[in-house]
Design a protein around this motif. Structure first.
Motif, PDB file in Angstrom:
ATOM      1  N   GLY A  53      48.206  37.978  44.482  1.00 42.18           N
ATOM      2  CA  GLY A  53      46.874  38.215  43.974  1.00 42.18           C
ATOM      3  C   GLY A  53      46.210  39.443  44.530  1.00 42.18           C
ATOM      4  O   GLY A  53      46.841  40.266  45.202  1.00 42.18           O
TER       5      GLY A  53
ATOM      6  N   THR B  44      35.064  38.686  44.887  1.00 41.51           N
ATOM      7  CA  THR B  44      35.835  37.903  43.931  1.00 41.51           C
ATOM      8  C   THR B  44      37.315  38.153  44.186  1.00 41.51           C
ATOM      9  O   THR B  44      37.695  39.136  44.828  1.00 41.51           O
ATOM     10  CB  THR B  44      35.488  38.265  42.476  1.00 41.51           C
ATOM     11  OG1 THR B  44      35.781  39.633  42.258  1.00 41.51           O
ATOM     12  CG2 THR B  44      34.023  37.987  42.182  1.00 41.51           C
TER      13      THR B  44
ATOM     14  N   SER C 217      41.565  36.976  42.565  1.00 42.11           N
ATOM     15  CA  SER C 217      42.400  36.270  41.595  1.00 42.11           C
ATOM     16  C   SER C 217      43.813  36.199  42.150  1.00 42.11           C
ATOM     17  O   SER C 217      44.219  37.041  42.947  1.00 42.11           O
ATOM     18  CB  SER C 217      42.392  36.987  40.245  1.00 42.11           C
ATOM     19  OG  SER C 217      42.986  38.261  40.366  1.00 42.11           O
TER      20      SER C 217
ATOM     21  N   LEU D 282      40.918  32.193  39.551  1.00 45.22           N
ATOM     22  CA  LEU D 282      39.900  33.230  39.612  1.00 45.22           C
ATOM     23  C   LEU D 282      38.741  32.649  40.395  1.00 45.22           C
ATOM     24  O   LEU D 282      38.311  31.525  40.121  1.00 45.22           O
ATOM     25  CB  LEU D 282      39.461  33.623  38.203  1.00 45.22           C
ATOM     26  CG  LEU D 282      38.416  34.700  38.071  1.00 45.22           C
ATOM     27  CD1 LEU D 282      38.940  36.017  38.608  1.00 45.22           C
ATOM     28  CD2 LEU D 282      38.004  34.843  36.614  1.00 45.22           C
TER      29      LEU D 282
ATOM     30  N   THR E  91      36.784  28.280  42.954  1.00 45.42           N
ATOM     31  CA  THR E  91      37.749  28.807  41.984  1.00 45.42           C
ATOM     32  C   THR E  91      37.717  28.049  40.666  1.00 45.42           C
ATOM     33  O   THR E  91      37.283  26.905  40.578  1.00 45.42           O
ATOM     34  CB  THR E  91      39.195  28.733  42.520  1.00 45.42           C
ATOM     35  OG1 THR E  91      39.539  27.382  42.752  1.00 45.42           O
ATOM     36  CG2 THR E  91      39.372  29.549  43.779  1.00 45.42           C
TER      37      THR E  91
ATOM     38  N   TRP F 162      40.702  27.486  37.530  1.00 43.72           N
ATOM     39  CA  TRP F 162      42.115  27.724  37.312  1.00 43.72           C
ATOM     40  C   TRP F 162      42.552  27.268  35.925  1.00 43.72           C
ATOM     41  O   TRP F 162      41.944  26.405  35.318  1.00 43.72           O
ATOM     42  CB  TRP F 162      42.973  27.039  38.379  1.00 43.72           C
ATOM     43  CG  TRP F 162      42.866  25.546  38.436  1.00 43.72           C
ATOM     44  CD1 TRP F 162      41.979  24.822  39.157  1.00 43.72           C
ATOM     45  CD2 TRP F 162      43.668  24.595  37.725  1.00 43.72           C
ATOM     46  NE1 TRP F 162      42.176  23.475  38.948  1.00 43.72           N
ATOM     47  CE2 TRP F 162      43.204  23.311  38.075  1.00 43.72           C
ATOM     48  CE3 TRP F 162      44.731  24.708  36.834  1.00 43.72           C
ATOM     49  CZ2 TRP F 162      43.768  22.152  37.565  1.00 43.72           C
ATOM     50  CZ3 TRP F 162      45.287  23.548  36.321  1.00 43.72           C
ATOM     51  CH2 TRP F 162      44.819  22.291  36.703  1.00 43.72           C
TER      52      TRP F 162
END
Length: 113
Positions: free
Chosen positions: A48, A60, A62, A79, A94, A96
């Motif tokens: 990520g 942020t 991911s 994310l 998060t 998902w």
């Protein structure tokens, strides 16, 4: 807020993140919790990226997990954002999606959770 280290979810999932690169990229491993489907799910690799924590204090991020399963192929995308509380404690929030391999386009509708 840096993702490097070990994280545990409320459901008992564990994520271990390697050191972030200068570009914010990371890799690691993910092990689902006890309610995630039984012993056929093994520790799986994740990859990520995270926003620059020196520019954005609550960045942020991911990452994707390519599950190691005995019978099927799945990929999850996460994310989220890392929050720092007033006491300095870091918390991840998060969202998902999980995708299973579909046998055909007509089966596509049931492949994403």
């Amino acid at each position: 807020c840096f993702l490097s280290g070990s994280w545990r979810s409320d459901a008992g999932c564990q994520m271990v993140v390697s050191v972030l690169s200068k570009e914010g990229r990371f890799s690691g491993s993910y092990l689902p919790g006890p309610g995630a489907g039984g012993p056929e799910i093994l520790t799986s690799a994740l990859e990520g990226s995270q926003q620059d924590a020196e520019v954005v204090p609550q960045p942020t991020f991911s990452f994707t997990v390519h599950w190691k399963l005995q019978e099927t192929s799945r990929t999850s995308a996460f994310l989220g954002q890392c929050y720092v509380g007033t006491n300095g404690e870091e918390t991840l929030h998060t969202l998902w999606l999980m995708r299973e391999a579909a046998d055909s386009p007509t089966e596509d509708w049931k492949a994403t959770r």
